[in-house]
Enzyme design. Structure first.
Site, mmCIF file in Angstrom:
data_model
loop_
_atom_site.group_PDB
_atom_site.id
_atom_site.type_symbol
_atom_site.label_atom_id
_atom_site.label_comp_id
_atom_site.label_asym_id
_atom_site.label_seq_id
_atom_site.Cartn_x
_atom_site.Cartn_y
_atom_site.Cartn_z
ATOM 1 N N ASP A 34 0.860 -1.193 0.000
ATOM 2 C CA ASP A 34 0.000 0.000 0.000
ATOM 3 C C ASP A 34 0.892 1.239 0.000
ATOM 4 O OD1 ASP A 34 -3.281 0.104 1.005
ATOM 5 O OD2 ASP A 34 -2.187 1.978 0.743
ATOM 6 N N GLY A 96 -9.864 -8.295 -6.989
ATOM 7 C CA GLY A 96 -11.226 -7.851 -6.668
ATOM 8 C C GLY A 96 -11.476 -6.445 -7.165
ATOM 9 N N THR A 97 -10.405 -5.746 -7.508
ATOM 10 C CA THR A 97 -10.522 -4.362 -7.981
ATOM 11 C C THR A 97 -11.363 -4.304 -9.250
ATOM 12 O OG1 THR A 97 -8.386 -3.869 -7.028
ATOM 13 C CG2 THR A 97 -9.129 -2.392 -8.764
ATOM 14 N N PRO A 123 -15.164 -9.519 -10.259
ATOM 15 C CA PRO A 123 -15.778 -8.212 -9.975
ATOM 16 C C PRO A 123 -16.732 -8.219 -8.785
ATOM 17 C CG PRO A 123 -16.621 -9.127 -12.033
ATOM 18 C CD PRO A 123 -15.539 -10.046 -11.566
ATOM 19 N N HIS A 152 -24.186 2.269 -4.774
ATOM 20 C CA HIS A 152 -22.989 2.049 -3.959
ATOM 21 C C HIS A 152 -22.721 3.240 -3.052
ATOM 22 C CE1 HIS A 152 -22.207 -1.210 -6.819
ATOM 23 N NE2 HIS A 152 -21.367 -1.691 -5.916
ATOM 24 N N LYS A 156 -17.062 5.193 -3.838
ATOM 25 C CA LYS A 156 -16.723 4.325 -4.976
ATOM 26 C C LYS A 156 -16.215 5.178 -6.135
ATOM 27 C CE LYS A 156 -18.402 0.508 -7.789
ATOM 28 N NZ LYS A 156 -17.149 -0.241 -7.639
HETATM 29 N N1 LIG Z 1 -14.785 -7.746 -6.105
HETATM 30 C C1 LIG Z 1 -15.568 -7.380 -5.085
HETATM 31 O O1 LIG Z 1 -16.399 -8.165 -4.567
HETATM 32 C C2 LIG Z 1 -15.414 -5.986 -4.540
HETATM 33 C C3 LIG Z 1 -16.108 -5.586 -3.385
HETATM 34 C C4 LIG Z 1 -15.911 -4.293 -2.908
HETATM 35 C C5 LIG Z 1 -15.034 -3.439 -3.553
HETATM 36 N N2 LIG Z 1 -14.392 -3.856 -4.688
HETATM 37 C C6 LIG Z 1 -13.408 -3.034 -5.399
HETATM 38 O O2 LIG Z 1 -12.184 -3.100 -4.667
HETATM 39 C C7 LIG Z 1 -11.420 -1.901 -4.935
HETATM 40 C C8 LIG Z 1 -10.964 -1.296 -3.609
HETATM 41 O O3 LIG Z 1 -12.103 -0.852 -2.874
HETATM 42 P P1 LIG Z 1 -11.939 -0.149 -1.441
HETATM 43 O O4 LIG Z 1 -13.290 0.296 -1.038
HETATM 44 O O5 LIG Z 1 -11.156 -1.032 -0.537
HETATM 45 O O6 LIG Z 1 -11.041 1.135 -1.849
HETATM 46 P P2 LIG Z 1 -10.118 2.005 -0.906
HETATM 47 O O7 LIG Z 1 -9.902 3.292 -1.631
HETATM 48 O O8 LIG Z 1 -10.649 2.032 0.479
HETATM 49 O O9 LIG Z 1 -8.719 1.191 -0.865
HETATM 50 C C9 LIG Z 1 -7.753 1.215 -1.885
HETATM 51 C C10 LIG Z 1 -6.369 1.040 -1.259
HETATM 52 O O10 LIG Z 1 -5.412 1.043 -2.332
HETATM 53 C C11 LIG Z 1 -4.294 1.802 -1.907
HETATM 54 N N3 LIG Z 1 -3.540 2.360 -3.032
HETATM 55 C C12 LIG Z 1 -3.908 3.388 -3.846
HETATM 56 N N4 LIG Z 1 -2.923 3.668 -4.714
HETATM 57 C C13 LIG Z 1 -1.936 2.794 -4.463
HETATM 58 C C14 LIG Z 1 -0.646 2.595 -5.029
HETATM 59 N N5 LIG Z 1 -0.183 3.358 -6.027
HETATM 60 N N6 LIG Z 1 0.122 1.607 -4.522
HETATM 61 C C15 LIG Z 1 -0.314 0.849 -3.493
HETATM 62 N N7 LIG Z 1 -1.525 1.002 -2.905
HETATM 63 C C16 LIG Z 1 -2.313 1.964 -3.387
HETATM 64 C C17 LIG Z 1 -4.901 2.918 -1.072
HETATM 65 O O11 LIG Z 1 -3.933 3.541 -0.219
HETATM 66 C C18 LIG Z 1 -5.978 2.184 -0.306
HETATM 67 O O12 LIG Z 1 -5.499 1.681 0.917
HETATM 68 C C19 LIG Z 1 -12.341 -0.990 -5.765
HETATM 69 O O13 LIG Z 1 -12.012 -1.139 -7.133
HETATM 70 C C20 LIG Z 1 -13.736 -1.559 -5.507
HETATM 71 O O14 LIG Z 1 -14.648 -1.313 -6.562
HETATM 72 C C21 LIG Z 1 -14.576 -5.110 -5.171
#
Ligand SMILES: NC(=O)c1ccc[n+]([C@@H]2O[C@H](COP(=O)([O-])OP(=O)(O)OC[C@H]3O[C@@H](n4cnc5c(N)ncnc54)[C@H](O)[C@@H]3O)[C@@H](O)[C@H]2O)c1
Length: 265
Positions: A34, A96-97, A123, A152, A156
């Site tokens: 992170d 998951g992103t 997803p 959402h 998001k």
């Molecule tokens: N697949 C699923 O079921 C599911 C469920 C929920 C969310 N999501 C997706 O998961 C992703 C993350 O969601 P979230 O709510 O945890 O987001 P968030 O913004 O809370 O977390 C993202 C994390 O990534 C880190 N980050 C950002 N840039 C970075 C870099 N250059 N290097 C390293 N780390 C970096 C941030 O510091 C943060 O801690 C989103 O794309 C969301 O749509 C997927």
């Protein structure tokens, strides 16, 4: 024992899923990646109890941990780089992103097919969402139109959601609905009122504080509608799907998209 590194460990999903993984048998969380909290002990950060494993902000430090699987919950730009890095370093990655473009997904697929490691893009990890999409494919055959309202939380970053886009891709394989976003003679007084449009289906994205992750797929035909709605009320909805993906990564193809590939419905 599967050695896991969580990418985006300090985010909402990273924290929530990591706390669950720490408790899971057969899984060892050996590090985090992170831009925040680099150098901190992951256990101290997550639960207050030291584990001896750390958070890094450089991917090459992750390689030294020799992980079996990377799990990514960051953002689409970071995840795209991480997937390419994981493939180059022969490390399995579960992503998951959401928010990848069609071109990015095609490029990932092409690269993964030649890789020595697995790339699993999911997803939506909630089992209910997977079932919602399966049932919608069946319903689509009997209805004339379909629109999706996805809702959402207001933090998001991508719209429409990855789940809505995946739903459209799956449903449109069974039925082609509208040819164009607006019908002839239909007047959109405020631009965007009729929502986004992909493969014959309108998608409306709602972002509000208080929401988590919700989706309503509405089918219409003469004199009737049929709605199928899924609500993820908190992040625990995603835990079983993530564990399922980790424990079955050896069974999937080099490039796999969607948790449905692991669930026999
Ligand atoms: N697949 C699923 O079921 C599911 C469920 C929920 C969310 N999501 C997706 O998961 C992703 C993350 O969601 P979230 O709510 O945890 O987001 P968030 O913004 O809370 O977390 C993202 C994390 O990534 C880190 N980050 C950002 N840039 C970075 C870099 N250059 N290097 C390293 N780390 C970096 C941030 O510091 C943060 O801690 C989103 O794309 C969301 O749509 C997927």
């Amino acid at each position: 024992m599967k050695k896991i590194v969580m990418f985006g460990i300090c985010g909402n999903m990273g924290v929530s899923i990591s706390k669950e993984l720490i408790k899971e048998e057969g899984i060892e969380l050996v590090g985090g990646f992170d831009i925040k909290n680099a150098g901190k002990d992951i256990g101290e950060f997550l639960t207050g109890e030291k584990t001896g494993y750390r958070i890094y902000d450089c991917r090459n430090d992750i390689k030294k941990l020799n992980p079996d699987i990377i799990i990514d919950f960051t953002n689409a730009d970071v995840a795209y780089e991480s997937i390419n890095w994981a493939i180059d370093n022969n490390i399995d990655i579960i992503v998951g992103t959401t928010g990848f473009s069609r071109d990015e997904l095609s490029a990932i697929e092409r690269k993964s097919l030649k890789a020595k490691s697995k790339t699993f893009i999911v997803p939506n990890f909630s089992i209910g969402a997977v079932i919602m999409i399966k049932i919608s494919k069946l319903i689509s055959k009997y209805f004339d139109n379909c629109e999706i309202i996805e809702m959402h939380h207001d933090k998001k970053k991508d719209a429409p959601s990855g789940t809505s886009l995946y739903s459209v891709e799956e449903i449109s394989q069974c039925k082609k609905f509208n040819e164009s976003r607006l019908e002839e003679g239909e007047n959109e007084i405020i631009e965007g009122s009729r929502g986004g449009f992909k493969d014959g289906i309108h998608i409306h994205s709602v972002r509000l504080p208080g929401l988590m992750a919700h989706q309503n797929i509405i089918f219409g035909a003469r004199g009737q509608t049929l709605s199928i709605r899924h609500d993820s009320l908190d992040r625990s909805a995603f835990y079983p799907g993530v564990i399922l993906a980790i424990k079955n990564i050896d069974k999937i193809q080099n490039y796999t998209f969607g948790l449905d590939k692991l669930i026999d419905i």
